[in-house]
Write a protein that holds these residues in place. Structure first.
Motif, PDB file in Angstrom:
ATOM      1  N   LYS A 198       0.263  13.465   4.569  1.00 13.80           N
ATOM      2  CA  LYS A 198       1.063  12.434   3.809  1.00 13.80           C
ATOM      3  C   LYS A 198       0.388  12.079   2.537  1.00 13.80           C
ATOM      4  O   LYS A 198       0.765  11.066   1.768  1.00 13.80           O
ATOM      5  CB  LYS A 198       1.504  10.927   4.604  1.00 13.80           C
ATOM      6  N   GLY A 199      -0.441  12.745   2.284  1.00 14.14           N
ATOM      7  CA  GLY A 199      -1.170  12.649   0.762  1.00 14.14           C
ATOM      8  C   GLY A 199      -2.481  11.554   0.872  1.00 14.14           C
ATOM      9  O   GLY A 199      -2.875  11.364  -0.300  1.00 14.14           O
ATOM     10  N   HIS A 200      -2.905  11.265   1.750  1.00 18.47           N
ATOM     11  CA  HIS A 200      -4.083  10.313   1.737  1.00 18.47           C
ATOM     12  C   HIS A 200      -5.145  10.941   1.838  1.00 18.47           C
ATOM     13  O   HIS A 200      -5.429  12.090   2.110  1.00 18.47           O
ATOM     14  CB  HIS A 200      -3.981   9.310   3.047  1.00 18.47           C
ATOM     15  N   ASP A 201      -6.446  10.304   1.380  1.00 16.37           N
ATOM     16  CA  ASP A 201      -7.958  10.835   1.593  1.00 16.37           C
ATOM     17  C   ASP A 201      -8.494  10.360   2.821  1.00 16.37           C
ATOM     18  O   ASP A 201      -8.326   9.072   3.107  1.00 16.37           O
ATOM     19  CB  ASP A 201      -8.653  10.333   0.344  1.00 16.37           C
ATOM     20  N   VAL A 202      -8.886  11.272   3.737  1.00 21.79           N
ATOM     21  CA  VAL A 202      -9.239  10.967   5.183  1.00 21.79           C
ATOM     22  C   VAL A 202     -10.734  11.517   5.362  1.00 21.79           C
ATOM     23  O   VAL A 202     -11.349  12.481   4.799  1.00 21.79           O
ATOM     24  CB  VAL A 202      -8.500  11.658   6.138  1.00 21.79           C
ATOM     25  N   ALA A 203     -11.582  10.425   6.119  1.00 16.45           N
ATOM     26  CA  ALA A 203     -12.874  10.967   6.585  1.00 16.45           C
ATOM     27  C   ALA A 203     -12.782  10.619   8.064  1.00 16.45           C
ATOM     28  O   ALA A 203     -12.040   9.629   8.382  1.00 16.45           O
ATOM     29  CB  ALA A 203     -14.065  10.007   5.804  1.00 16.45           C
ATOM     30  N   VAL A 204     -13.686  11.366   8.559  1.00 16.75           N
ATOM     31  CA  VAL A 204     -13.656  11.260  10.216  1.00 16.75           C
ATOM     32  C   VAL A 204     -15.024  11.173  10.507  1.00 16.75           C
ATOM     33  O   VAL A 204     -16.012  11.954  10.181  1.00 16.75           O
ATOM     34  CB  VAL A 204     -12.947  12.497  10.931  1.00 16.75           C
ATOM     35  N   ILE A 205     -15.261  10.310  11.616  1.00 14.21           N
ATOM     36  CA  ILE A 205     -16.778  10.199  12.111  1.00 14.21           C
ATOM     37  C   ILE A 205     -16.505  10.486  13.453  1.00 14.21           C
ATOM     38  O   ILE A 205     -15.717  10.322  14.509  1.00 14.21           O
ATOM     39  CB  ILE A 205     -17.336   8.551  11.819  1.00 14.21           C
ATOM     40  N   GLU A 206     -17.376  11.613  13.854  1.00  6.99           N
ATOM     41  CA  GLU A 206     -17.115  12.134  15.282  1.00  6.99           C
ATOM     42  C   GLU A 206     -18.689  12.331  15.722  1.00  6.99           C
ATOM     43  O   GLU A 206     -19.414  13.050  14.872  1.00  6.99           O
ATOM     44  CB  GLU A 206     -16.162  13.359  15.333  1.00  6.99           C
ATOM     45  N   GLN A 207     -19.143  12.276  16.976  1.00  6.21           N
ATOM     46  CA  GLN A 207     -20.464  12.648  17.524  1.00  6.21           C
ATOM     47  C   GLN A 207     -20.599  13.880  18.022  1.00  6.21           C
ATOM     48  O   GLN A 207     -21.541  14.586  17.993  1.00  6.21           O
ATOM     49  CB  GLN A 207     -20.957  11.684  18.684  1.00  6.21           C
ATOM     50  N   ASP A 208     -19.332  14.566  18.442  1.00  3.04           N
ATOM     51  CA  ASP A 208     -19.368  15.879  19.185  1.00  3.04           C
ATOM     52  C   ASP A 208     -19.664  17.046  18.036  1.00  3.04           C
ATOM     53  O   ASP A 208     -18.614  16.957  17.198  1.00  3.04           O
ATOM     54  CB  ASP A 208     -18.129  16.294  20.074  1.00  3.04           C
ATOM     55  N   THR A 209     -20.519  17.720  18.137  1.00  6.24           N
ATOM     56  CA  THR A 209     -20.725  18.814  17.191  1.00  6.24           C
ATOM     57  C   THR A 209     -19.640  19.940  17.167  1.00  6.24           C
ATOM     58  O   THR A 209     -19.266  20.189  15.664  1.00  6.24           O
ATOM     59  CB  THR A 209     -22.091  19.422  17.362  1.00  6.24           C
ATOM     60  N   GLU A 210     -19.104  20.394  18.290  1.00  5.73           N
ATOM     61  CA  GLU A 210     -17.948  21.397  18.192  1.00  5.73           C
ATOM     62  C   GLU A 210     -16.636  20.623  17.383  1.00  5.73           C
ATOM     63  O   GLU A 210     -16.098  21.267  16.703  1.00  5.73           O
ATOM     64  CB  GLU A 210     -17.808  21.661  19.472  1.00  5.73           C
ATOM     65  N   ALA A 211     -16.504  19.318  17.619  1.00  9.01           N
ATOM     66  CA  ALA A 211     -15.164  18.805  17.165  1.00  9.01           C
ATOM     67  C   ALA A 211     -15.482  18.527  15.749  1.00  9.01           C
ATOM     68  O   ALA A 211     -14.404  18.996  14.676  1.00  9.01           O
ATOM     69  CB  ALA A 211     -15.148  17.550  17.625  1.00  9.01           C
ATOM     70  N   CYS A 212     -16.745  18.396  15.320  1.00 11.37           N
ATOM     71  CA  CYS A 212     -16.968  18.144  13.759  1.00 11.37           C
ATOM     72  C   CYS A 212     -16.921  19.536  13.151  1.00 11.37           C
ATOM     73  O   CYS A 212     -16.166  19.504  11.948  1.00 11.37           O
ATOM     74  CB  CYS A 212     -18.538  17.909  13.536  1.00 11.37           C
ATOM     75  N   MET A 217       0.882  -1.260   0.000  1.00  8.67           N
ATOM     76  CA  MET A 217       0.024  -0.177   0.034  1.00  8.67           C
ATOM     77  C   MET A 217       0.853   1.337   0.040  1.00  8.67           C
ATOM     78  O   MET A 217       0.414   2.235  -0.385  1.00  8.67           O
ATOM     79  CB  MET A 217      -0.777   0.057   1.180  1.00  8.67           C
ATOM     80  N   ARG A 218       2.220   1.075   0.238  1.00  7.36           N
ATOM     81  CA  ARG A 218       2.781   2.416   0.396  1.00  7.36           C
ATOM     82  C   ARG A 218       2.994   2.859  -0.870  1.00  7.36           C
ATOM     83  O   ARG A 218       3.175   2.100  -1.888  1.00  7.36           O
ATOM     84  CB  ARG A 218       4.243   1.952   1.194  1.00  7.36           C
ATOM     85  N   GLY A 219       3.295   4.109  -1.052  1.00  8.06           N
ATOM     86  CA  GLY A 219       3.554   4.724  -2.345  1.00  8.06           C
ATOM     87  C   GLY A 219       2.359   5.171  -3.423  1.00  8.06           C
ATOM     88  O   GLY A 219       2.039   5.733  -4.064  1.00  8.06           O
ATOM     89  N   ARG A 220       1.187   4.800  -2.596  1.00  5.56           N
ATOM     90  CA  ARG A 220      -0.233   5.256  -3.400  1.00  5.56           C
ATOM     91  C   ARG A 220      -1.274   5.923  -2.456  1.00  5.56           C
ATOM     92  O   ARG A 220      -1.156   5.748  -1.171  1.00  5.56           O
ATOM     93  CB  ARG A 220      -1.024   4.137  -3.996  1.00  5.56           C
ATOM     94  N   THR A 221      -2.126   6.696  -2.743  1.00  2.00           N
ATOM     95  CA  THR A 221      -3.037   7.304  -1.954  1.00  2.00           C
ATOM     96  C   THR A 221      -3.981   6.441  -1.443  1.00  2.00           C
ATOM     97  O   THR A 221      -4.689   5.573  -2.209  1.00  2.00           O
ATOM     98  CB  THR A 221      -3.904   8.507  -2.771  1.00  2.00           C
ATOM     99  N   MET A 222      -4.273   6.382  -0.086  1.00  4.90           N
ATOM    100  CA  MET A 222      -5.079   5.509   0.405  1.00  4.90           C
ATOM    101  C   MET A 222      -6.447   6.338   0.862  1.00  4.90           C
ATOM    102  O   MET A 222      -6.279   7.243   1.214  1.00  4.90           O
ATOM    103  CB  MET A 222      -4.701   4.603   1.466  1.00  4.90           C
ATOM    104  N   TYR A 223      -7.673   5.686   1.167  1.00  7.91           N
ATOM    105  CA  TYR A 223      -8.716   6.345   1.734  1.00  7.91           C
ATOM    106  C   TYR A 223      -8.857   5.679   3.085  1.00  7.91           C
ATOM    107  O   TYR A 223      -8.953   4.259   3.162  1.00  7.91           O
ATOM    108  CB  TYR A 223      -9.892   5.892   0.794  1.00  7.91           C
ATOM    109  N   ILE A 224      -8.869   6.510   3.981  1.00 10.77           N
ATOM    110  CA  ILE A 224      -8.532   6.045   5.470  1.00 10.77           C
ATOM    111  C   ILE A 224      -9.801   6.785   6.182  1.00 10.77           C
ATOM    112  O   ILE A 224     -10.052   7.814   6.070  1.00 10.77           O
ATOM    113  CB  ILE A 224      -7.382   6.443   6.088  1.00 10.77           C
ATOM    114  N   ILE A 225     -10.658   5.790   6.959  1.00 13.49           N
ATOM    115  CA  ILE A 225     -11.695   6.390   7.885  1.00 13.49           C
ATOM    116  C   ILE A 225     -11.168   6.247   9.302  1.00 13.49           C
ATOM    117  O   ILE A 225     -10.407   5.280   9.729  1.00 13.49           O
ATOM    118  CB  ILE A 225     -12.926   5.465   7.811  1.00 13.49           C
TER     119      ILE A 225
END
Length: 224
Positions: free
Chosen positions: A27-41, A1-9
């Motif tokens: 580092k060049g990856h695509d990221v999604a974050v799941i969070e319950q707290d509205t302020e953190a979001c 997986m090194r050397g290519r863009t990954m999709y990470i949750i």
């Protein structure tokens, strides 16, 4: 997986999750974050470089909205061990995510995470305790992550100007059984070493070391 863009949750957008998101995006990856707290979001949304889902990481809808069906990596780093375990189980079993990582908040739960197939279960409490205990005694080598229920440790060591390894190649040195040099940070660049790779003063070496080989690994870098 090194050397290519990954999709990470990342499940959990608090301090740990936010830092991890910034690091992975950097580092060049695509990221999604799941969070319950509205302020953190809202804070993550203002940053604008990751997909942010305001929801429960154990909820199928939130996972699907985050793109779980296409993700390469899943990391659950909330402050709740039960949520981290369930989220990793859903990612691994329901959606066949190739690799899952979980933060363990209570060291007593470590065996449960391994039993239920979480690929990497990181016990932050034990790692911190080891850093405090061993870092004070031997400040030249810092343990980063314990793997395989303590069967190996990822360690970091900075090469001093007086180290006998300075200017030598990997193949010129005698390495103890039970260790391998995983990577070298040289002038801000990560190098995956080969036999001809030269070690320099100031380089940061990351090694994978068995417990019985730690002292021998350390001695390779020591003068005298």
């Amino acid at each position: 997986m090194r050397g290519r863009t990954m999709y990470i949750i990342i499940a959990g957008g608090g301090k740990v999750g936010s830092y991890l998101a910034h690091l992975l995006v950097g580092k060049g990856h695509d990221v999604a974050v799941i969070e319950q707290d509205t302020e953190a979001c809202e804070a993550l949304s203002d940053w604008g470089k990751a997909l942010v889902i305001n929801g429960d990481c154990c909820d199928l809808g939130a996972l699907i909205d985050a793109g779980i069906e296409k993700t390469d990596r899943f990391a659950a780093v909330t402050g709740d061990d039960a949520d981290n375990l369930v989220a990793c189980q859903l990612a691994k079993v329901r959606f066949n995510v190739p690799l899952t990582t979980a933060r363990i908040n209570d060291p007593r739960n470590e065996d449960i995470f391994h039993k239920f197939g979480v690929d990497f279960a990181l016990n932050s409490t034990n790692i911190l305790a080891t850093v405090i205990e061993e870092g004070i005694i031997v400040n030249d080598m810092i343990p980063l992550v314990s793997l395989g229920k303590g069967k190996a440790t990822l360690v970091e060591l900075k090469i001093s100007g007086e180290s006998p390894v300075t200017g030598k190649t990997i193949r010129e040195l005698t390495w103890p059984t039970g260790c391998v040099v995983a990577s070298i940070m040289h002038e801000g660049e990560v190098i995956f070493p080969r036999g001809a790779t030269v070690l320099n003063a100031g380089d940061i070496v990351v090694g994978l070391v068995a417990p019985e080989a730690e002292e021998q690994f350390r001695r390779v870098f020591r003068k005298g």
